[in-house]
Design a protein around this motif. Structure first.
Motif, PDB file in Angstrom:
ATOM      1  N   ASP A 146      43.599  89.530  51.388  1.00 15.32           N
ATOM      2  CA  ASP A 146      43.526  90.116  50.059  1.00 15.32           C
ATOM      3  C   ASP A 146      42.327  89.549  49.328  1.00 15.32           C
ATOM      4  OD1 ASP A 146      44.574  87.890  47.991  1.00 15.32           O
ATOM      5  OD2 ASP A 146      45.644  87.707  49.895  1.00 15.32           O
ATOM      6  N   SER A 147      41.850  90.310  48.302  1.00 16.66           N
ATOM      7  CA  SER A 147      40.614  89.950  47.623  1.00 16.66           C
ATOM      8  C   SER A 147      40.708  88.638  46.878  1.00 16.66           C
ATOM      9  CB  SER A 147      40.199  91.067  46.661  1.00 16.66           C
ATOM     10  OG  SER A 147      41.198  91.274  45.680  1.00 16.66           O
ATOM     11  N   SER A 148      41.910  88.279  46.385  1.00 16.97           N
ATOM     12  CA  SER A 148      42.040  87.052  45.603  1.00 16.97           C
ATOM     13  C   SER A 148      41.780  85.812  46.441  1.00 16.97           C
ATOM     14  CB  SER A 148      43.436  86.970  44.972  1.00 16.97           C
ATOM     15  OG  SER A 148      44.427  86.929  45.980  1.00 16.97           O
ATOM     16  N   SER A 149      41.874  85.932  47.766  1.00 11.07           N
ATOM     17  CA  SER A 149      41.674  84.766  48.624  1.00 11.07           C
ATOM     18  C   SER A 149      40.218  84.517  48.960  1.00 11.07           C
ATOM     19  CB  SER A 149      42.469  84.935  49.930  1.00 11.07           C
ATOM     20  OG  SER A 149      41.915  85.994  50.701  1.00 11.07           O
ATOM     21  N   ILE A 150      39.332  85.453  48.640  1.00 15.07           N
ATOM     22  CA  ILE A 150      37.934  85.269  49.034  1.00 15.07           C
ATOM     23  C   ILE A 150      36.940  85.312  47.888  1.00 15.07           C
ATOM     24  CG2 ILE A 150      38.273  86.126  51.383  1.00 15.07           C
ATOM     25  CD1 ILE A 150      36.961  88.736  50.402  1.00 15.07           C
ATOM     26  N   TRP A 151      37.282  85.899  46.755  1.00 17.96           N
ATOM     27  CA  TRP A 151      36.326  85.993  45.643  1.00 17.96           C
ATOM     28  C   TRP A 151      36.637  84.919  44.615  1.00 17.96           C
ATOM     29  CZ3 TRP A 151      32.583  88.924  47.216  1.00 17.96           C
ATOM     30  CH2 TRP A 151      32.850  90.014  48.039  1.00 17.96           C
ATOM     31  N   GLU A 152      35.599  84.194  44.202  1.00 14.70           N
ATOM     32  CA  GLU A 152      35.781  83.169  43.185  1.00 14.70           C
ATOM     33  C   GLU A 152      34.743  83.325  42.082  1.00 14.70           C
ATOM     34  OE1 GLU A 152      35.196  79.324  44.847  1.00 14.70           O
ATOM     35  OE2 GLU A 152      33.292  79.839  45.810  1.00 14.70           O
ATOM     36  N   LYS A 153      35.152  82.971  40.873  1.00 10.63           N
ATOM     37  CA  LYS A 153      34.225  83.007  39.755  1.00 10.63           C
ATOM     38  C   LYS A 153      33.221  81.873  39.889  1.00 10.63           C
ATOM     39  CE  LYS A 153      37.561  84.964  36.491  1.00 10.63           C
ATOM     40  NZ  LYS A 153      38.286  84.756  35.211  1.00 10.63           N
ATOM     41  N   CYS A 154      31.976  82.160  39.517  1.00  9.66           N
ATOM     42  CA  CYS A 154      30.933  81.140  39.573  1.00  9.66           C
ATOM     43  C   CYS A 154      29.931  81.413  38.454  1.00  9.66           C
ATOM     44  CB  CYS A 154      30.250  81.126  40.943  1.00  9.66           C
ATOM     45  SG  CYS A 154      29.530  82.709  41.407  1.00  9.66           S
ATOM     46  N   THR A 155      28.921  80.569  38.357  1.00  7.59           N
ATOM     47  CA  THR A 155      27.943  80.725  37.284  1.00  7.59           C
ATOM     48  C   THR A 155      26.810  81.652  37.688  1.00  7.59           C
ATOM     49  OG1 THR A 155      28.467  78.486  36.541  1.00  7.59           O
ATOM     50  CG2 THR A 155      26.465  79.485  35.654  1.00  7.59           C
ATOM     51  N   THR A 156      26.272  81.461  38.889  1.00  9.61           N
ATOM     52  CA  THR A 156      25.176  82.300  39.369  1.00  9.61           C
ATOM     53  C   THR A 156      25.339  82.575  40.858  1.00  9.61           C
ATOM     54  OG1 THR A 156      23.715  80.437  39.947  1.00  9.61           O
ATOM     55  CG2 THR A 156      23.567  81.296  37.681  1.00  9.61           C
ATOM     56  N   VAL A 157      24.700  83.639  41.325  1.00 12.65           N
ATOM     57  CA  VAL A 157      24.601  83.940  42.753  1.00 12.65           C
ATOM     58  C   VAL A 157      23.152  84.300  43.050  1.00 12.65           C
ATOM     59  CG1 VAL A 157      26.983  84.711  43.013  1.00 12.65           C
ATOM     60  CG2 VAL A 157      25.223  86.375  42.372  1.00 12.65           C
ATOM     61  N   ILE A 158      22.764  84.255  44.319  1.00 12.95           N
ATOM     62  CA  ILE A 158      21.396  84.596  44.681  1.00 12.95           C
ATOM     63  C   ILE A 158      21.232  86.117  44.743  1.00 12.95           C
ATOM     64  CG2 ILE A 158      21.089  82.441  45.949  1.00 12.95           C
ATOM     65  CD1 ILE A 158      21.324  84.072  48.557  1.00 12.95           C
ATOM     66  N   THR A 159      19.988  86.587  44.614  1.00 13.81           N
ATOM     67  CA  THR A 159      19.755  88.034  44.622  1.00 13.81           C
ATOM     68  C   THR A 159      20.028  88.655  45.980  1.00 13.81           C
ATOM     69  OG1 THR A 159      17.395  87.583  44.950  1.00 13.81           O
ATOM     70  CG2 THR A 159      18.091  88.154  42.737  1.00 13.81           C
ATOM     71  N   SER A 160      19.810  87.929  47.062  1.00 17.98           N
ATOM     72  CA  SER A 160      20.083  88.497  48.379  1.00 17.98           C
ATOM     73  C   SER A 160      21.598  88.561  48.583  1.00 17.98           C
ATOM     74  CB  SER A 160      19.435  87.669  49.486  1.00 17.98           C
ATOM     75  OG  SER A 160      19.361  88.433  50.675  1.00 17.98           O
ATOM     76  N   GLY A 161      22.084  89.773  48.782  1.00 21.75           N
ATOM     77  CA  GLY A 161      23.518  89.983  48.873  1.00 21.75           C
ATOM     78  C   GLY A 161      24.182  90.236  47.530  1.00 21.75           C
ATOM     79  N   MET A 162      23.392  90.364  46.458  1.00 24.72           N
ATOM     80  CA  MET A 162      23.942  90.642  45.128  1.00 24.72           C
ATOM     81  C   MET A 162      24.312  92.114  45.024  1.00 24.72           C
ATOM     82  SD  MET A 162      22.147  90.115  41.357  1.00 24.72           S
ATOM     83  CE  MET A 162      22.077  88.330  41.416  1.00 24.72           C
ATOM     84  N   ILE A 163      25.502  92.377  44.517  1.00 20.96           N
ATOM     85  CA  ILE A 163      25.999  93.749  44.356  1.00 20.96           C
ATOM     86  C   ILE A 163      26.015  94.077  42.864  1.00 20.96           C
ATOM     87  CG2 ILE A 163      27.848  95.360  44.907  1.00 20.96           C
ATOM     88  CD1 ILE A 163      28.841  93.292  46.992  1.00 20.96           C
ATOM     89  N   ILE A 164      25.300  95.127  42.491  1.00 22.44           N
ATOM     90  CA  ILE A 164      25.178  95.516  41.088  1.00 22.44           C
ATOM     91  C   ILE A 164      25.611  96.974  40.938  1.00 22.44           C
ATOM     92  CG2 ILE A 164      23.608  95.795  39.129  1.00 22.44           C
ATOM     93  CD1 ILE A 164      21.810  93.702  40.366  1.00 22.44           C
ATOM     94  N   SER A 165      26.555  97.214  40.046  1.00 21.10           N
ATOM     95  CA  SER A 165      26.979  98.579  39.773  1.00 21.10           C
ATOM     96  C   SER A 165      26.081  99.187  38.705  1.00 21.10           C
ATOM     97  CB  SER A 165      28.432  98.605  39.293  1.00 21.10           C
ATOM     98  OG  SER A 165      28.532  98.013  38.006  1.00 21.10           O
TER      99      SER A 165
END
Length: 294
Positions: A144-163
């Protein structure tokens, strides 16, 4: 905001990949053949300073934006995002030319995210460097998604998903940064807008971050200038709302300075560029270092 998967299932056809190129090695085009089978839309933004022969006639889903010079990562990202959204994509995943994803990458993203989450978040892809894992070995599974996604301050642009809604709200990447800290500034701006930044706890791609010769990645003198200038500029803008992030970045710069003095080659050139970056950060000089692209 809960990280549990909400209503709004995704489809792979909603995603476009934007890949930023700068004098790519020949093996990139072998990778392009593979990744072209994952995405229905791919935009290559070419910042190369040498002539690159793009034989894309056999691809129906690949578009090239040729800048014929290095316009910087931020400008290239903005170009790729604009082209992708204009072509009908709802979500864009941005990549560096050195990043590698497995054949299961997009399925993993589609299965573990949803419309509601993506329209309120900037989402990153956890990664391992090639020094940590073999090529093609980066895969991930989760119940499930709750087991893999965590809140953070920043992420790198490579692999960044933007809607598209996030892009409309946060705006474009700061092209006066040229390179470095472009991703961090964008994420901090998104958080200031009330959005969330997420990253996968598990590595779902392989990404190179400089060459490791000490306890920090080693970069060229050219890059040292932008790292020091842009980090300090970003700290000046966001330290009041992101104090812990700002302290960590100042420690990072001190650590990088120590690495150059003690371990790295080209010490004189690197130190000179670092000091120039500090000077320009406080004087407010942005754009390219000397008014021309490299």
């Amino acid at each position: 905001m809960t990280l549990d998967k909400e209503l709004g299932e995704l489809h792979s056809s909603e995603f476009a990949a934007v890949i930023i190129l700068f004098n790519p090695a020949s093996d990139f085009f072998d990778y392009l053949l593979r990744i072209s089978k994952l995405f229905q839309r791919i935009v290559l933004v070419d910042n190369s300073t040498v002539n690159v022969d793009f034989d894309i006639h056999s691809y129906t889903n690949v578009q090239v934006v040729a800048n014929h010079k290095n316009m910087g990562i931020a400008k290239a990202l903005n170009q790729g995002l604009e082209v992708s959204f204009a072509s009908g994509a709802n979500y864009v995943i941005t990549f560096d030319q050195d990043t590698r994803v497995s054949n299961e990458y997009l399925d993993f993203v589609v299965d573990n995210l949803n419309h509601s989450l993506l329209e309120k978040s900037v989402v990153g892809s956890g990664y391992k460097s090639p020094y940590q894992t073999a090529v093609g070995a980066v895969q991930a599974t989760a119940d499930d998604s709750s087991s893999i996604w965590e809140k953070c301050t920043t992420v790198i642009t490579s692999g960044m998903i933007i809607s598209k809604p996030v892009y409309n709200e946060v705006g474009v990447f700061r092209d006066d940064y040229f390179i470095d800290s472009v991703d961090q500034e964008y994420c901090l701006r998104a958080r200031k807008c009330g959005l969330v930044v997420l990253n996968s706890k598990v590595p779902i791609m392989e990404h190179k971050v400089g060459e490791s010769v000490s306890f920090v990645p080693e970069h060229s003198p050219f890059r040292k200038y932008y790292i020091f200038r842009n980090v300090l500029v970003t700290v000046k803008v966001y330290w009041t709302v992101e104090p812990m992030w700002a302290v960590k970045q100042l420690v990072r710069l001190i650590t990088e300075f120590g690495s150059v003095v003690l371990f790295e080659k080209q010490k004189k050139a690197k130190l000179a560029n670092m000091l120039l970056g500090v000077s320009h950060a406080f004087s407010g000089r942005m754009g390219t270092k000397d008014g021309c692209s490299e």
